[in-house]
Scaffold this active site. Sequence first.
Site, short mmCIF file in Angstrom:
data_model
loop_
_atom_site.label_atom_id
_atom_site.label_comp_id
_atom_site.label_asym_id
_atom_site.label_seq_id
_atom_site.Cartn_x
_atom_site.Cartn_y
_atom_site.Cartn_z
N ARG A 68 2.63 6.92 11.78
CA ARG A 68 2.01 6.33 12.96
C ARG A 68 1.67 7.45 13.94
NH1 ARG A 68 0.96 2.71 10.21
NH2 ARG A 68 1.56 0.52 10.41
N HIS B 131 -7.88 5.68 10.08
CA HIS B 131 -6.74 5.01 9.43
C HIS B 131 -7.20 4.27 8.18
CE1 HIS B 131 -2.68 2.75 10.08
NE2 HIS B 131 -2.77 3.35 8.92
N ASN C 290 0.79 -1.22 0.00
CA ASN C 290 0.00 0.00 0.00
C ASN C 290 0.83 1.28 0.00
OD1 ASN C 290 0.81 -0.14 2.63
ND2 ASN C 290 -1.21 -0.63 3.46
N GLN D 128 -5.68 3.03 18.28
CA GLN D 128 -6.73 2.98 17.28
C GLN D 128 -7.72 1.89 17.64
OE1 GLN D 128 -4.12 4.61 13.52
NE2 GLN D 128 -5.05 2.64 13.35
#
Lengths: 372, 372
Positions: free
Chosen positions: A268, A321, A129, A297
């Site tokens: 992050r 996210h 990704n 998260q």
Amino acid sequence: MRALTTAREKVKVLLVLYDGGQHAKDVPGLLGTTENELGIRKWLEDQGHTLVTTSDKEGANSKFDQELVDAEVIITTPFHPGYLTAERLAKAKNLKLCITAGIGSDHVDLNAANKTNGGLTVAEVTGSNVVSVAEHVVMTILVLIRNFVPAHEQVERGDWDVAAVAKQEYDLEDKVVGTVAVGRIGERVLRRLKAFDCKKLLYFDYQPLSKEKEQEIGCERVEDLEEMLEQCDIVTINCPLHENTKGMFNAKLISKMKKGSYLINTARGAIVVKEDVAAALKSGHLAGYGGDVWFPQPAERDHPLRTAKNPFGGGNAMVPHMSGTSLDAQKRYADGTKAILDSYLSGRHDYRPEDLIVHKGDYATKAYGERK
Amino acid sequence: MRALTTAREKVKVLLVLYDGGQHAKDVPGLLGTTENELGIRKWLEDQGHTLVTTSDKEGANSKFDQELVDAEVIITTPFHPGYLTAERLAKAKNLKLCITAGIGSDHVDLNAANKTNGGLTVAEVTGSNVVSVAEHVVMTILVLIRNFVPAHEQVERGDWDVAAVAKQEYDLEDKVVGTVAVGRIGERVLRRLKAFDCKKLLYFDYQPLSKEKEQEIGCERVEDLEEMLEQCDIVTINCPLHENTKGMFNAKLISKMKKGSYLINTARGAIVVKEDVAAALKSGHLAGYGGDVWFPQPAERDHPLRTAKNPFGGGNAMVPHMSGTSLDAQKRYADGTKAILDSYLSGRHDYRPEDLIVHKGDYATKAYGERK
């Protein structure tokens, strides 16, 4: 076919994903959901293996905690991270392989993983990704510098006040952009920025790009991070989270940034001190902050970066996210996860070297190990 | 110094801009506001000329209507357009020069201008905001395809549901993008897209790019508009508004677009039929619509494109008319307007040819004239 393998039968695979609900039914390409399970259930069960999938990952009595005690393979993602702490790893007596379906294995205690059951293998789907995230970075830069969010909100409210949004709208052209780290994502960000005719494209990294690449991209290395920050109108963070980058962007470092500059973080959440970013935005020292990473998260409802704004009422471009979980990326990381699983279950263990984070009791990559 | 000029003294200049209010006081760089007046008041008054500035432009009793009867120069913008209709031009007995502070003079009835007072000069500041608009186009493409808006709204609401937004999140990589017209803005859009590794970059234009440019950008011309539309995942409109492009994107043409594709319009609102775009978005035939142009402007509170959404609740990336009015662009178009004014007031009339739209009773540019 299975006769060729040396793997034990009936491997238990534990998979932690986010829930898709109706969305997963609407869109079968949402592979990274508990409903669609990366598309691996039938393939695993046909081989006699067991798959347990859950999104319940928090607290000592979560399904994750209950199921990990006898799992041999655990698959997690950065989007809805099943945090593999030292305590959890100590309970996972059968665990051999941790796969990150995506990129970034900081939700696994890697030092503990090296000591668990004689040394776990932690692998991720490198490259799956990077383009998705790089695109998200360029989008966020443009959204912030062109002041998109308050302008769109104005439209939705039924208002019309061009001055109120143009007062903090700039062009990306002729601005100085710097990336913290120029790895797979950082380099792709710079390449995408090239045609925007920025004044300077800068990078800070322990490992320099080749002179050829620097020339091709039109970027320059700055040896000292603070020296880079004080030149930049826009800073994008593209380094992994590890012991040396945790909390790196605190009040002190942010104070070295140019007044009115923009900070983008798709790396992050824990690389920044959220309260310090919120304070810098509120004072106007930062004109904007955007990205898609939080710690922990899911982000708590009152996370300060959900609603922090600059003095002109804009400058927040945060999303959940998601940058690395586009439908295109989900296909790539589902395929990559299956390939790693197959390499393990078949007994071939012919992993792509670039996918290995820790292996045989030690760090297999510079990105996490070297800077300890 | 003024002794050299052949211009008559005491020229009355009428300037129509949007109100900045407190924003204009906060940010002196907001030159395009009634408060900051493109920075030309002192310069004009020092030469003995008169400047009247207003934002009041609608209805027969507006300040604009009252003041234009004896104005020799009228300066307007596309952002808060003072529509110079045939009726208004007929009342402006002293008018000689219309300047568009920005790009796009479709708010002036150009056929009527050619017949007014022996032929008006209509000039705009060519190039002053092409980069700003091109950046806005790339931003809007990314905002739509990466599904930014519903994701950011989720964050603001205190929610967290990655599946709900990832279900319509794609990468720009490997998609087909086409531009309607490849003039100064369209070409800059394609150049900025090059590094995103799209599957194809297409364009439709009566005037082809040179083979060298096509190769450099990596784009292809499609001779037939419908043939281009049916291939595109993303279509960006970058042509001027004139008699042949007005209402061009109606239900019929939109039906030729790929199901689930995206339409971006930063050209002029009247190039699309707003009700047809809203219906296509609602049905899901269009996955998204975005841009910054409306007709008329300011957009009415219940303009259907303020809140139209696709079936998944996203796909709207509209903002007020702002792409060309970034602070960087305001400086450029204020400088350019002053240069055109100076050329007129000094009697030199040494306009940049590319700034002239109509001059000496005829069209001076192909962009508007040729396709009548």
